[in-house]
Design an enzyme around this catalytic site. Sequence first.
Site, short mmCIF file in Angstrom:
data_model
loop_
_atom_site.label_atom_id
_atom_site.label_comp_id
_atom_site.label_asym_id
_atom_site.label_seq_id
_atom_site.Cartn_x
_atom_site.Cartn_y
_atom_site.Cartn_z
CG LEU A 85 -6.91 50.05 -33.69
CD1 LEU A 85 -7.23 51.60 -33.82
CD2 LEU A 85 -5.72 49.43 -34.14
CG ASN A 86 -13.95 50.26 -34.52
OD1 ASN A 86 -13.96 49.19 -35.13
ND2 ASN A 86 -15.03 50.86 -34.53
CE LYS A 88 -16.47 44.04 -36.51
NZ LYS A 88 -17.53 43.65 -36.07
CE LYS A 150 -17.87 32.27 -35.14
NZ LYS A 150 -17.02 33.54 -35.23
CG ASP A 182 -9.93 27.38 -25.18
OD1 ASP A 182 -9.70 27.76 -26.29
OD2 ASP A 182 -11.16 27.53 -24.51
N GLY A 249 -3.09 3.69 -10.92
CA GLY A 249 -4.47 4.16 -10.98
C GLY A 249 -4.93 5.22 -9.68
#
Length: 412
Positions: A85-86, A88, A150, A182, A249
């Site tokens: 699906l575009n 824009k 960004k 992320d 550790g």
Amino acid sequence: MAHRPLAGRTVVDLTTALAGPYATLLLAGLGARVIKVENPATGGDPARGNAPYLGAEGLSLTRQHTDDMSVSMLLRGRNKRGITLNLKHPAGREVFADLVRAADVVVENYSAGVTGRLGIDYAFARAANPRIVYTSISGFGAQGGPGSGKAMDTIVQALSGIMMTAGAPGEPPVRFGLPVADLLAPLYAVIGTLAAVVQADATGEGQHVDVSMLGALTSLVACEPFDAFEEIGLPLRTGTTVPRLAPFGIFEAADGWFALCAPVDSFAHGVLAALGRPELTRDERFADRDGRVTHAAELHALIGEWSAERPLTEVLATLTRHGVPAAPVRGPAEAVRDPLVRDRGEVVPLAHPRYDRAGELYGTGVPIVFSAAETALDEPAPALGEHNAEIYGDLLGYDAERLAALAADGVI
């Protein structure tokens, strides 16, 4: 699917790259019908072009055949229905509105302001379906911020403070090899999405769920009182050991590395017994926690000298025999093949749509085990637009003539 927790729920997935697709992957694994929307004009999710690729001949650094698929997409696209699906295109918003009317959730991870410019923001989605839960995952929040720019995982790691919590004093900042920003933001996004769905079921009203990568990661940095450590003179970066929890550790044996965590008296005394020095449990330097913290360097040096002369198997067996929590440091390839995590479905084999398990790769499963429901990531990632007919025809009711016209106009 009937026994999966989110069976019957529909998610419109506008996400790309990693943060958003990982959130929708989890929703798919929990049983939701996830409709992955990709732009046909750009070749879809940029992750489709990530090396390496898997195909008939196994793994390769570059695409060898047209049906080779990026391992990134093989992993993140599982159990999703793929459509094109575009958004824009002027007609794309009308099609998107139809998808929203048929859905419970929309998830997007565009940069701040993009959904508004495209005309597909929460206000638009809410007008189409007041019950919709519209989840945004972004670097700095859906509204962005002055000079926010960004968001990439490394940028967020740098801004969150986490790079200065690993490594030793005086060393350069340490970037976590796992793209932790992320992968963390999607977890909060899924929590927020499911909470909003529960609320929508009760009230009939959806809402906008807004999660930022920077906020998610920085909130975890704030879970440890690093500011308090700094104020009382404790170093924030301590390298392979943690003096305030001594003995604690990473240490080296003759043929490998191991982790040891023994902050409480019973574990710490077990370490001293394993070293063949039980008399040190009565030494004021090591008898209690405060003494061990004050003399952490001496204690850690004793452990390091002892372990360096012994094979890893002996070190671990001796520590375990004395009740000390210890484990080998494994590489990722070994860790993901552990039968324990594979048997629980926390790590699962990756399949190519045509070539099954060529390459013997493994990817994330759904690391949640339910007593009265199942989860699964058992369907391969879709090709670009593979499910157009199913979603546009069967779900939205578009006839063949309309589908052909949309395709001819470059909308789908």
